[in-house]
Design an enzyme around this catalytic site. Structure first.
Site, PDB file in Angstrom:
ATOM      1  N   TYR A  14       0.836  -1.206   0.000  1.00 17.09           N
ATOM      2  CA  TYR A  14       0.000   0.000   0.000  1.00 17.09           C
ATOM      3  C   TYR A  14       0.864   1.246   0.000  1.00 17.09           C
ATOM      4  O   TYR A  14       2.064   1.193   0.245  1.00 17.09           O
ATOM      5  CB  TYR A  14      -0.951  -0.002   1.200  1.00 17.09           C
ATOM      6  CG  TYR A  14      -0.316   0.370   2.517  1.00 17.09           C
ATOM      7  CD1 TYR A  14      -0.490   1.642   3.066  1.00 17.09           C
ATOM      8  CD2 TYR A  14       0.472  -0.541   3.225  1.00 17.09           C
ATOM      9  CE1 TYR A  14       0.087   1.987   4.275  1.00 17.09           C
ATOM     10  CE2 TYR A  14       1.056  -0.196   4.435  1.00 17.09           C
ATOM     11  CZ  TYR A  14       0.863   1.054   4.956  1.00 17.09           C
ATOM     12  OH  TYR A  14       1.442   1.408   6.159  1.00 17.09           O
ATOM     13  N   GLU A  68      12.057   2.171  14.171  1.00 13.45           N
ATOM     14  CA  GLU A  68      11.176   3.253  13.721  1.00 13.45           C
ATOM     15  C   GLU A  68       9.925   3.275  14.578  1.00 13.45           C
ATOM     16  O   GLU A  68       9.745   2.430  15.460  1.00 13.45           O
ATOM     17  CB  GLU A  68      10.815   3.068  12.241  1.00 13.45           C
ATOM     18  CG  GLU A  68      10.182   1.734  11.927  1.00 13.45           C
ATOM     19  CD  GLU A  68      10.097   1.441  10.429  1.00 13.45           C
ATOM     20  OE1 GLU A  68      10.181   2.389   9.632  1.00 13.45           O
ATOM     21  OE2 GLU A  68       9.934   0.261  10.068  1.00 13.45           O
ATOM     22  N   LEU A  93      11.206   1.103   6.992  1.00 20.40           N
ATOM     23  CA  LEU A  93      10.598   1.575   5.753  1.00 20.40           C
ATOM     24  C   LEU A  93      11.405   2.756   5.211  1.00 20.40           C
ATOM     25  O   LEU A  93      11.830   3.629   5.968  1.00 20.40           O
ATOM     26  CB  LEU A  93       9.159   2.022   6.007  1.00 20.40           C
ATOM     27  CG  LEU A  93       8.386   2.478   4.769  1.00 20.40           C
ATOM     28  CD1 LEU A  93       8.128   1.301   3.837  1.00 20.40           C
ATOM     29  CD2 LEU A  93       7.080   3.144   5.165  1.00 20.40           C
ATOM     30  N   LYS A 108       6.553  -2.074   1.769  1.00 17.04           N
ATOM     31  CA  LYS A 108       5.401  -1.475   2.462  1.00 17.04           C
ATOM     32  C   LYS A 108       4.174  -2.384   2.320  1.00 17.04           C
ATOM     33  O   LYS A 108       3.257  -2.119   1.550  1.00 17.04           O
ATOM     34  CB  LYS A 108       5.118  -0.072   1.917  1.00 17.04           C
ATOM     35  CG  LYS A 108       4.225   0.778   2.832  1.00 17.04           C
ATOM     36  CD  LYS A 108       4.160   2.200   2.324  1.00 17.04           C
ATOM     37  CE  LYS A 108       3.221   3.072   3.144  1.00 17.04           C
ATOM     38  NZ  LYS A 108       3.716   3.333   4.505  1.00 17.04           N
TER      39      LYS A 108
END
Length: 284
Positions: A32, A180, A204, A148
């Site tokens: 996505y 993260e 990411l 992702k």
């Protein structure tokens, strides 16, 4: 009434349908992107399109449409739903096929779904003036976080852990270092240096991250891409996160300990200002 896009058709959201055999539903076999909209225009669309293409390549998943067609769909949805400030969510899955752990035949068409979310005041979020609180949690996700994917169960659990602790987000920790946030890249500021984890399969490759680091360098700010610990973050002068939906968001507390003065610092504030100004200029 919101209009959404499903596999070539623009339909009312209550009429939208996806097969129960879709692999995104059965296996989280999908990827996505989320693109922000400011002033009715798309922010960082080329970066999101490029990352989508990379995610698809890494999973050997065919692209359902070209980048040009994808841009047109985004613009059409923004127009049809009269979005001035908000988000466009895009999801591609490997398509619908009888349930089997093996990938379906290569000619199985992928599924493509997009929808908008209106977010009035997105650029002027009150949290940007007060900062957010985060907690630390173990990073228990799969190893390929650079793709992702839609498998967001653990980040969702992390958000709920944060909520239960009276915080707004969680920073994930692996082998003693911060990877993260649950839905953002994490940063600390020490002296004149912005520190954020280096790129790799552990995090990411944030589109907002790339833009903010470029703008920071152009503004003569020092940037260091390396791992850092929670203890190092607690001793930092500032901390912040970046994402497509929050832009640059100050972090003022980690695990109950105030960062710096306990209020948003000048570096995060300046980067947010620069990012919003520059992104608006090149929005499409």
């Amino acid at each position: 009434m919101r209009t959404v896009y499903v596999n070539g058709d623009y339909v009312a959201e209550e009429d939208a349908k996806i097969s129960i055999f879709d692999r995104g539903f059965l296996f989280a076999d999908g990827v996505y992107e989320v693109t922000s909209v400011l002033d009715g225009k798309l922010i960082d669309f080329p970066g999101h399109a490029a990352r989508l293409a990379r995610s698809l390549r890494e999973l050997e998943m065919p692209a359902p449409v070209t980048e040009e067609e994808l841009l047109e769909i985004h613009r059409e949805l923004v127009a049809r739903n009269d979005i001035t400030e908000g988000l466009v969510y895009l999801q591609v899955t490997r398509g619908a096929a009888d349930r089997d752990f093996m990938f379906p035949d290569a000619d199985t068409p992928p599924s493509l779904v997009l929808f908008t979310q209106a977010k009035p005041g997105l650029a002027d979020a009150p949290a940007a003036k007060t900062g957010i609180k985060v907690i630390s949690i173990p990073d228990r996700r799969w190893g390929r976080r650079d793709i992702k994917t839609v498998q967001l169960l653990y980040p969702s659990m992390g958000k709920m852990m944060a909520k239960a602790a009276g915080a707004q987000d969680a920073w994930m920790v692996e082998d003693g270092a911060v990877t993260e946030g649950t839905s953002n890249n994490a940063y600390i500021v020490k002296g004149n240096t912005i520190i954020t984890r280096h790129l790799g399969e552990e995090i990411l490759h944030g589109i907002t991250r790339a833009a903010v680091l470029r703008m920071a360098s152009e503004a003569q700010m020092q940037v260091e891409e390396r791992s850092f610990t929670i203890e190092e973050a607690m001793a930092a002068d500032e901390a912040f996160v970046t994402s497509a939906s929050t832009f640059v968001m100050p972090v003022v507390e980690i695990d109950g300990a105030a960062i710096g003065t306990g209020a948003p610092g000048p570096v995060a504030a300046r980067l947010r200002e620069i990012y919003l100004d520059e992104s608006r200029k090149v929005a499409i």
